[in-house]
Design an enzyme around this catalytic site. Structure first.
Site, PDB file in Angstrom:
ATOM      1  N   SER A  28       0.788  -1.272   0.053  1.00 27.71           N
ATOM      2  CA  SER A  28      -0.001   0.001   0.064  1.00 27.71           C
ATOM      3  C   SER A  28       0.853   1.054   0.051  1.00 27.71           C
ATOM      4  O   SER A  28       1.779   1.507   1.029  1.00 27.71           O
ATOM      5  CB  SER A  28      -0.981   0.057   1.319  1.00 27.71           C
ATOM      6  OG  SER A  28      -1.405   1.229   1.321  1.00 27.71           O
ATOM      7  N   VAL A  47       6.436  -8.776   7.011  1.00 29.13           N
ATOM      8  CA  VAL A  47       4.971  -8.848   6.749  1.00 29.13           C
ATOM      9  C   VAL A  47       4.324 -10.132   7.525  1.00 29.13           C
ATOM     10  O   VAL A  47       5.187 -10.940   8.121  1.00 29.13           O
ATOM     11  CB  VAL A  47       4.672  -9.073   5.081  1.00 29.13           C
ATOM     12  CG1 VAL A  47       5.356  -7.948   4.529  1.00 29.13           C
ATOM     13  CG2 VAL A  47       5.340 -10.330   4.380  1.00 29.13           C
ATOM     14  N   SER A 107      13.233 -10.645  18.330  1.00 31.85           N
ATOM     15  CA  SER A 107      12.516 -10.153  19.670  1.00 31.85           C
ATOM     16  C   SER A 107      12.563  -8.819  20.354  1.00 31.85           C
ATOM     17  O   SER A 107      13.644  -8.312  20.127  1.00 31.85           O
ATOM     18  CB  SER A 107      12.727 -11.242  20.514  1.00 31.85           C
ATOM     19  OG  SER A 107      12.186 -11.099  22.038  1.00 31.85           O
ATOM     20  N   LYS A 158      14.257 -18.669  17.778  1.00 28.65           N
ATOM     21  CA  LYS A 158      12.998 -17.681  18.089  1.00 28.65           C
ATOM     22  C   LYS A 158      11.760 -18.378  18.625  1.00 28.65           C
ATOM     23  O   LYS A 158      11.256 -17.998  19.495  1.00 28.65           O
ATOM     24  CB  LYS A 158      12.700 -17.054  17.000  1.00 28.65           C
ATOM     25  CG  LYS A 158      11.535 -15.779  17.223  1.00 28.65           C
ATOM     26  CD  LYS A 158      12.007 -14.911  18.525  1.00 28.65           C
ATOM     27  CE  LYS A 158      11.148 -13.653  18.485  1.00 28.65           C
ATOM     28  NZ  LYS A 158       9.712 -13.826  18.457  1.00 28.65           N
ATOM     29  N   HIS A 211      12.497 -19.419  22.034  1.00 26.97           N
ATOM     30  CA  HIS A 211      12.426 -18.232  22.948  1.00 26.97           C
ATOM     31  C   HIS A 211      11.303 -17.964  23.534  1.00 26.97           C
ATOM     32  O   HIS A 211      10.809 -17.690  24.416  1.00 26.97           O
ATOM     33  CB  HIS A 211      13.221 -17.019  22.070  1.00 26.97           C
ATOM     34  CG  HIS A 211      12.814 -15.630  22.536  1.00 26.97           C
ATOM     35  ND1 HIS A 211      11.732 -15.111  22.532  1.00 26.97           N
ATOM     36  CD2 HIS A 211      13.790 -14.706  23.384  1.00 26.97           C
ATOM     37  CE1 HIS A 211      11.556 -13.941  23.273  1.00 26.97           C
ATOM     38  NE2 HIS A 211      12.899 -13.790  23.740  1.00 26.97           N
ATOM     39  N   ASN A 212      10.221 -18.015  22.194  1.00 23.86           N
ATOM     40  CA  ASN A 212       8.954 -17.625  22.675  1.00 23.86           C
ATOM     41  C   ASN A 212       8.200 -18.736  23.657  1.00 23.86           C
ATOM     42  O   ASN A 212       7.310 -18.574  24.522  1.00 23.86           O
ATOM     43  CB  ASN A 212       7.886 -17.442  21.340  1.00 23.86           C
ATOM     44  CG  ASN A 212       8.226 -16.243  20.490  1.00 23.86           C
ATOM     45  OD1 ASN A 212       9.296 -15.759  21.052  1.00 23.86           O
ATOM     46  ND2 ASN A 212       7.299 -15.963  19.802  1.00 23.86           N
ATOM     47  N   GLU A 258       9.400 -18.054  26.968  1.00 20.83           N
ATOM     48  CA  GLU A 258       8.619 -16.961  27.447  1.00 20.83           C
ATOM     49  C   GLU A 258       7.169 -17.305  27.796  1.00 20.83           C
ATOM     50  O   GLU A 258       6.727 -16.665  28.884  1.00 20.83           O
ATOM     51  CB  GLU A 258       8.384 -15.948  25.998  1.00 20.83           C
ATOM     52  CG  GLU A 258       7.630 -14.745  26.367  1.00 20.83           C
ATOM     53  CD  GLU A 258       7.232 -13.747  25.130  1.00 20.83           C
ATOM     54  OE1 GLU A 258       6.054 -13.371  24.626  1.00 20.83           O
ATOM     55  OE2 GLU A 258       8.385 -13.539  24.312  1.00 20.83           O
TER      56      GLU A 258
END
Length: 481
Positions: A40, A79, A133, A189, A192-193, A196
């Site tokens: 956009s 994205v 992160s 990652k 990592h989450n 978390e």
């Protein structure tokens, strides 16, 4: 149309909040000129107009975007994960040339990254899956970055990522390192989450115990967490928990935590962590229970149906004067277990997918910028530096001593939670995991006997080598299989 002279050394595709903040971060670092493109055009125009100081090089098409980048072209995609990412990759592959670098900075499933890397490599380009992160604030001010891809691509990309990464407070090193090939960065990652999830649930369980067993108010618990944040539990999540608990709803005058609906959302990375732990045979029970706890919170109809049918929550069990300290020790020990299970999963993934992963380096890049940043990550890095073949964090002398010194309090807290009817699934699962590793014998021997009885799955013996089967339906004579 942009100037035909390629002027940008890095580009960002996708200018929603994360992408826009990352582009601003890049532009604020000396040596970077940032090309920006969004499907956009309005979003591109808005970013450029609001931040003239950034010197962005805007483009209206992918072709213009490619033309604005110096070789090797390097572009970070920010994205939505899934088909949108694939679509942008396809566009960039068409516009880029061999040797150029495409970076996916979204929360992609690592198997998608493995697939994409192979497809892009076949075209002669480099593809990097980079876990990022720190949320919107981290993207703007310095995230922790976990890139996976070829060593060749990191020669170009590394200095750019180092320029925007968070800096560890202890030594100022940038919180980014080359994790490994293809999907390694997104796998790390993902874990990592998962950690978390466990960390947040453990903090929630500590709060629940302090409030409903210890009788503290949210404001008083905020003070407890603020004090804990000065010691071994110092972390971003402990810090913000104190702020959340101290906040008062301006409309009602009630503690903010009391006006929030008790349903915790999920975006999928915790589930992916548990699924992959199961697939790799890694007992990540603390992480799993944290994911399940969020699931329970969302089962509103079931909770409403069951609540009237069960006995009233028992009166809180008698608690000692040092109950707050007991909860602190239980929280710390359970936190160690969550990280231990997470690093076990990272190492298992590395073995399965052929990645050369340095767990100590991962601990170091999590010291700042990311959501699970915490003081004791320095201790984890030290543990792997002492023993690169460490079987478990709990086997490291430092962590073994820390957990052992708190295990009695940990047991009392788990028992108190059960006696008081306060759910503490991650506290309990973490303690069970610790006890399982420490046990001389597990009931797995009986389970294997059962398996041999109904399925002839065989078993080993403790007193001699070999594989055996008992003729359970006959004379029950043991045979060597």
């Amino acid at each position: 149309m942009n100037d035909s002279t390629a002027s940008a050394n890095i580009g960002v595709v996708g200018l929603a909040v994360m992408g826009a903040n990352l582009a601003r971060n890049l532009a604020s670092r000396e040596g970077n000129t940032v090309a920006v493109y969004n499907r956009s055009q309005d979003r591109t125009d808005k970013l450029v107009a609001e931040h003239p100081e950034a010197g962005f090089v805007p483009s209206a098409t992918v072709e213009e975007f490619a033309a604005s980048l110096q070789r090797p072209r390097t572009a970070i995609i920010m994205v939505q994960a899934g088909k949108a990412t694939d679509a942008v990759i396809d566009q960039l592959v068409e516009a880029f040339e061999p040797g150029d670098i495409i970076v996916d900075g979204g929360n992609a499933l690592f198997t998608d990254t493995i697939r994409r890397e192979a497809a892009v490599r076949a075209k002669g380009l480099h593809f990097v899956g980079a876990g990022i992160s720190g949320g919107e604030e981290g993207a703007l001010n310095g995230p922790s970055i976990m890139p996976g891809g070829t060593a060749e691509s990191y020669e170009t990309l590394g200095p750019i990522l180092e320029s925007i990464a968070a800096r560890a407070p202890e030594d100022g090193t940038p919180c980014v390192t080359h994790i490994g090939t293809d999907g390694a960065g997104h796998f790390v990652k993902m874990v990592h989450n998962g950690i978390e999830y466990a960390d947040m649930q453990l903090i929630g369980e500590a709060y629940d115990l302090l409030r409903h067993v210890g009788g503290l108010t949210p404001a008083e618990i905020a003070d407890v967490f603020a004090e804990w944040n000065q010691g071994d539990l110092e972390s971003y999540l402990i810090e913000i928990t104190a702020e959340v608990l101290r906040h008062v709803d301006p409309d009602t005058g009630k503690p903010f935590v009391d006006i929030v609906v008790d349903r915790a959302g999920m975006k999928g990375t915790g589930t992916w962590t548990v699924q992959n732990a199961l697939a790799l045979g890694v007992p990540a029970s603390g992480i799993g229970e944290a994911v399940f706890a969020r699931g329970v919170s969302g089962r509103v109809a079931q909770r409403d149906a069951v609540r009237p049918t069960v006995a009233k929550r028992p009166e809180a069990a008698p608690i000692p004067a040092d109950f707050v300290e007991q909860v602190r020790q239980a929280l710390y020990s359970s936190k160690v277990i969550a990280y231990a299970q997470g690093f076990d999963l990272i190492l298992a993934g590395a073995e399965e997918y052929g990645w050369s992963v340095d767990p100590g380096a991962i601990a170091k890049i999590w010291r700042a910028g990311c959501i699970i940043r915490a003081r004791f990550l320095n201790r984890i890095a030290d543990a792997y530096e002492r023993d690169a073949e460490l079987q478990s964090l709990i086997a490291d002398p430092y962590f073994a001593g820390e957990v052992a010194s708190g295990v009695d309090a940990w047991r009392r807290v788990v028992a108190t939670a059960a006696l008081s009817g306060v759910p503490a699934p991650v506290f309990g699962a973490s303690l069970s995991y610790y006890d399982s590793l420490a046990a001389d014998r597990l009931p797995a021997a009986l389970i294997q006997g059962q398996r041999d009885f109904f399925g002839a799955h065989t078993y080993g013996r403790v007193d001699r080598e070999g594989t055996f089967h008992t003729d359970w339906s006959g004379d029950r004579v043991e045979h060597e299989a």
